[in-house]
Design a protein around this motif. Structure first.
Motif, PDB file in Angstrom:
ATOM      1  N   LEU A 103       0.824  -1.208   0.000  1.00 42.29           N
ATOM      2  CA  LEU A 103       0.000   0.000   0.000  1.00 42.29           C
ATOM      3  C   LEU A 103       0.857   1.256   0.000  1.00 42.29           C
ATOM      4  N   GLY A 104       2.046   1.154   0.593  1.00 44.97           N
ATOM      5  CA  GLY A 104       2.931   2.309   0.635  1.00 44.97           C
ATOM      6  C   GLY A 104       3.501   2.707  -0.708  1.00 44.97           C
ATOM      7  N   ILE A 105       3.502   1.795  -1.675  1.00 45.12           N
ATOM      8  CA  ILE A 105       4.046   2.117  -2.997  1.00 45.12           C
ATOM      9  C   ILE A 105       2.920   2.323  -4.017  1.00 45.12           C
ATOM     10  N   THR A 106       1.726   2.593  -3.536  1.00 46.96           N
ATOM     11  CA  THR A 106       0.598   2.915  -4.410  1.00 46.96           C
ATOM     12  C   THR A 106       0.042   4.288  -4.046  1.00 46.96           C
ATOM     13  N   PRO A 107      -0.511   5.022  -5.001  1.00 49.68           N
ATOM     14  CA  PRO A 107      -1.049   6.350  -4.685  1.00 49.68           C
ATOM     15  C   PRO A 107      -2.324   6.310  -3.848  1.00 49.68           C
ATOM     16  N   TRP A 108      -3.013   5.170  -3.834  1.00 45.96           N
ATOM     17  CA  TRP A 108      -4.246   5.061  -3.053  1.00 45.96           C
ATOM     18  C   TRP A 108      -4.030   4.370  -1.708  1.00 45.96           C
ATOM     19  N   TYR A 167       2.958   8.275   4.365  1.00 49.37           N
ATOM     20  CA  TYR A 167       3.646   9.423   3.773  1.00 49.37           C
ATOM     21  C   TYR A 167       4.307   9.056   2.447  1.00 49.37           C
ATOM     22  N   THR A 168       4.752   7.818   2.306  1.00 43.16           N
ATOM     23  CA  THR A 168       5.295   7.387   1.016  1.00 43.16           C
ATOM     24  C   THR A 168       4.203   7.344  -0.042  1.00 43.16           C
ATOM     25  N   SER A 169       3.043   6.828   0.323  1.00 48.28           N
ATOM     26  CA  SER A 169       1.910   6.798  -0.599  1.00 48.28           C
ATOM     27  C   SER A 169       1.452   8.217  -0.948  1.00 48.28           C
ATOM     28  N   LYS A 170       1.482   9.099   0.032  1.00 48.21           N
ATOM     29  CA  LYS A 170       1.094  10.487  -0.214  1.00 48.21           C
ATOM     30  C   LYS A 170       2.044  11.156  -1.196  1.00 48.21           C
ATOM     31  N   ARG A 171       3.332  10.871  -1.062  1.00 44.59           N
ATOM     32  CA  ARG A 171       4.320  11.434  -1.991  1.00 44.59           C
ATOM     33  C   ARG A 171       4.068  10.924  -3.413  1.00 44.59           C
ATOM     34  N   ILE A 172       3.793   9.639  -3.535  1.00 43.25           N
ATOM     35  CA  ILE A 172       3.504   9.071  -4.857  1.00 43.25           C
ATOM     36  C   ILE A 172       2.217   9.653  -5.426  1.00 43.25           C
ATOM     37  N   PHE A 173       1.220   9.859  -4.578  1.00 39.34           N
ATOM     38  CA  PHE A 173      -0.047  10.458  -5.021  1.00 39.34           C
ATOM     39  C   PHE A 173       0.195  11.856  -5.592  1.00 39.34           C
ATOM     40  N   TYR A 192      12.577   3.856   2.159  1.00 39.64           N
ATOM     41  CA  TYR A 192      11.373   3.053   2.390  1.00 39.64           C
ATOM     42  C   TYR A 192      11.692   1.559   2.352  1.00 39.64           C
ATOM     43  N   LEU A 193      12.481   1.147   1.385  1.00 44.22           N
ATOM     44  CA  LEU A 193      12.856  -0.263   1.286  1.00 44.22           C
ATOM     45  C   LEU A 193      13.718  -0.688   2.466  1.00 44.22           C
ATOM     46  N   HIS A 194      14.626   0.185   2.868  1.00 42.89           N
ATOM     47  CA  HIS A 194      15.502  -0.135   3.991  1.00 42.89           C
ATOM     48  C   HIS A 194      14.706  -0.323   5.277  1.00 42.89           C
ATOM     49  N   LYS A 195      13.800   0.601   5.558  1.00 42.04           N
ATOM     50  CA  LYS A 195      12.995   0.496   6.778  1.00 42.04           C
ATOM     51  C   LYS A 195      12.009  -0.670   6.693  1.00 42.04           C
ATOM     52  N   SER A 196      11.535  -0.962   5.499  1.00 42.43           N
ATOM     53  CA  SER A 196      10.619  -2.097   5.341  1.00 42.43           C
ATOM     54  C   SER A 196      11.313  -3.411   5.684  1.00 42.43           C
ATOM     55  N   LEU A 197      12.595  -3.515   5.348  1.00 39.34           N
ATOM     56  CA  LEU A 197      13.352  -4.717   5.725  1.00 39.34           C
ATOM     57  C   LEU A 197      13.488  -4.815   7.241  1.00 39.34           C
ATOM     58  N   ILE A 198      13.642  -3.671   7.893  1.00 36.58           N
ATOM     59  CA  ILE A 198      13.708  -3.664   9.358  1.00 36.58           C
ATOM     60  C   ILE A 198      12.377  -4.119   9.944  1.00 36.58           C
ATOM     61  N   PHE A 199      11.282  -3.623   9.377  1.00 35.36           N
ATOM     62  CA  PHE A 199       9.958  -4.026   9.850  1.00 35.36           C
ATOM     63  C   PHE A 199       9.742  -5.526   9.636  1.00 35.36           C
ATOM     64  N   LEU A 200      10.225  -6.040   8.521  1.00 33.98           N
ATOM     65  CA  LEU A 200      10.100  -7.472   8.259  1.00 33.98           C
ATOM     66  C   LEU A 200      10.891  -8.285   9.283  1.00 33.98           C
ATOM     67  N   ALA A 201      12.070  -7.779   9.651  1.00 35.09           N
ATOM     68  CA  ALA A 201      12.873  -8.464  10.664  1.00 35.09           C
ATOM     69  C   ALA A 201      12.171  -8.451  12.018  1.00 35.09           C
ATOM     70  N   VAL A 202      11.511  -7.332  12.334  1.00 40.04           N
ATOM     71  CA  VAL A 202      10.748  -7.263  13.584  1.00 40.04           C
ATOM     72  C   VAL A 202       9.592  -8.259  13.562  1.00 40.04           C
ATOM     73  N   SER A 203       8.938  -8.387  12.410  1.00 39.54           N
ATOM     74  CA  SER A 203       7.855  -9.365  12.273  1.00 39.54           C
ATOM     75  C   SER A 203       8.371 -10.779  12.507  1.00 39.54           C
ATOM     76  N   LEU A 204       9.544 -11.062  11.975  1.00 41.97           N
ATOM     77  CA  LEU A 204      10.155 -12.368  12.187  1.00 41.97           C
ATOM     78  C   LEU A 204      10.449 -12.594  13.668  1.00 41.97           C
ATOM     79  N   GLY A 205      10.948 -11.550  14.334  1.00 43.66           N
ATOM     80  CA  GLY A 205      11.206 -11.652  15.767  1.00 43.66           C
ATOM     81  C   GLY A 205       9.942 -11.884  16.566  1.00 43.66           C
ATOM     82  N   CYS A 206       8.853 -11.220  16.179  1.00 44.80           N
ATOM     83  CA  CYS A 206       7.562 -11.427  16.854  1.00 44.80           C
ATOM     84  C   CYS A 206       7.076 -12.864  16.674  1.00 44.80           C
ATOM     85  N   ALA A 207       7.279 -13.416  15.487  1.00 40.90           N
ATOM     86  CA  ALA A 207       6.875 -14.798  15.233  1.00 40.90           C
ATOM     87  C   ALA A 207       7.680 -15.769  16.095  1.00 40.90           C
TER      88      ALA A 207
END
Length: 224
Positions: A103-108, A167-173, A192-207
């Motif tokens: 959703l972050g890489i789409t204008p909507w 905010y990334t989606s807003k910029r693309i919009f 955005y890609l760098h932080k998304s990888l961090i979020f993915l790592a946090v998700s893995l840690g939560c699992a």
């Protein structure tokens, strides 16, 4: 004596400067900086409340349908081994992480993000309602001890990710529909890609945390 006076004056000056900065914080400035995070948090909490209320009217088919994303079938989850439990926990977190990222890489995306937060909260409240409704106090204790730690950390991460995606989606919009570009898109995309990888790592840690709690603590409750 002079040194003591100078030390006291410096502390008083620092305290006055701190109080001055604090007095300059207005509700308008706070909302301008944290408004999106506050809104997403409120949406998620609203979903939790709504899910807990709807648990009384939810049927068995709904519980089975949502068990892939949320814990609505305790007996089936307890019958899984370590690998199956980890896959179930990570798959649930990964789906929400991936959806928010896309959703972050789409204008909507900024318009759809609140619905994702609400649905996450709805499932969280629904699973908690099922546990409390079925096992009463022991279900509540199970939810707090086994499920809540991972859910709490993941929801905090999801709010942070949702704020970045908004905010990334807003910029693309603005680029697509208004032809405006307030900042270069390439550096923003890299961040955005760098932080998304961090979020993915946090998700893995939560699992991993969820799996450990499931395997080590859930047998102590004697469910099943």
């Amino acid at each position: 004596m002079k040194a003591v006076f100078l030390t006291f004056s410096r502390r008083r000056h620092r305290s006055a400067r701190h109080n001055h900065r604090f007095s300059q914080i207005s509700p308008k400035a706070f909302l301008a900086k944290y408004g999106v995070s506050v809104f997403l948090t409120a949406t998620l909490i609203s979903g939790i409340v709504f899910g807990a209320v709807c648990e009384k009217n939810a049927d068995e088919n709904l519980a089975k349908g949502l068990d892939f994303l949320f814990t609505t079938n305790l007996n089936e989850r307890l019958s899984q081994n370590f690998i199956e439990t980890f896959c179930a926990c990570f798959a649930s977190d990964f789906i929400f992480t991936a959806v928010v990222f896309l959703l972050g890489i789409t204008p909507w995306g900024m318009a759809v993000l609140p619905a994702v937060m609400f649905f996450k909260g709805f499932g969280t409240g629904l699973s908690g309602g099922f546990l409390v409704g079925t096992h009463l106090f022991m279900g509540f204790l199970f939810y707090v001890v086994v499920l809540l730690p991972g859910i709490f950390i993941f929801c905090l991460m999801l709010i942070c990710q949702g704020n970045l995606a908004f905010y990334t989606s807003k910029r693309i919009f603005c680029i697509v529909f208004k032809g405006a570009e307030s900042a270069p898109l390439s550096p923003a995309s890299t961040l955005y890609l760098h932080k998304s990888l961090i979020f993915l790592a946090v998700s893995l840690g939560c699992a991993v945390l969820d799996t450990l709690l499931w395997c080590m603590i859930s047998p102590l409750f004697g469910f099943g």
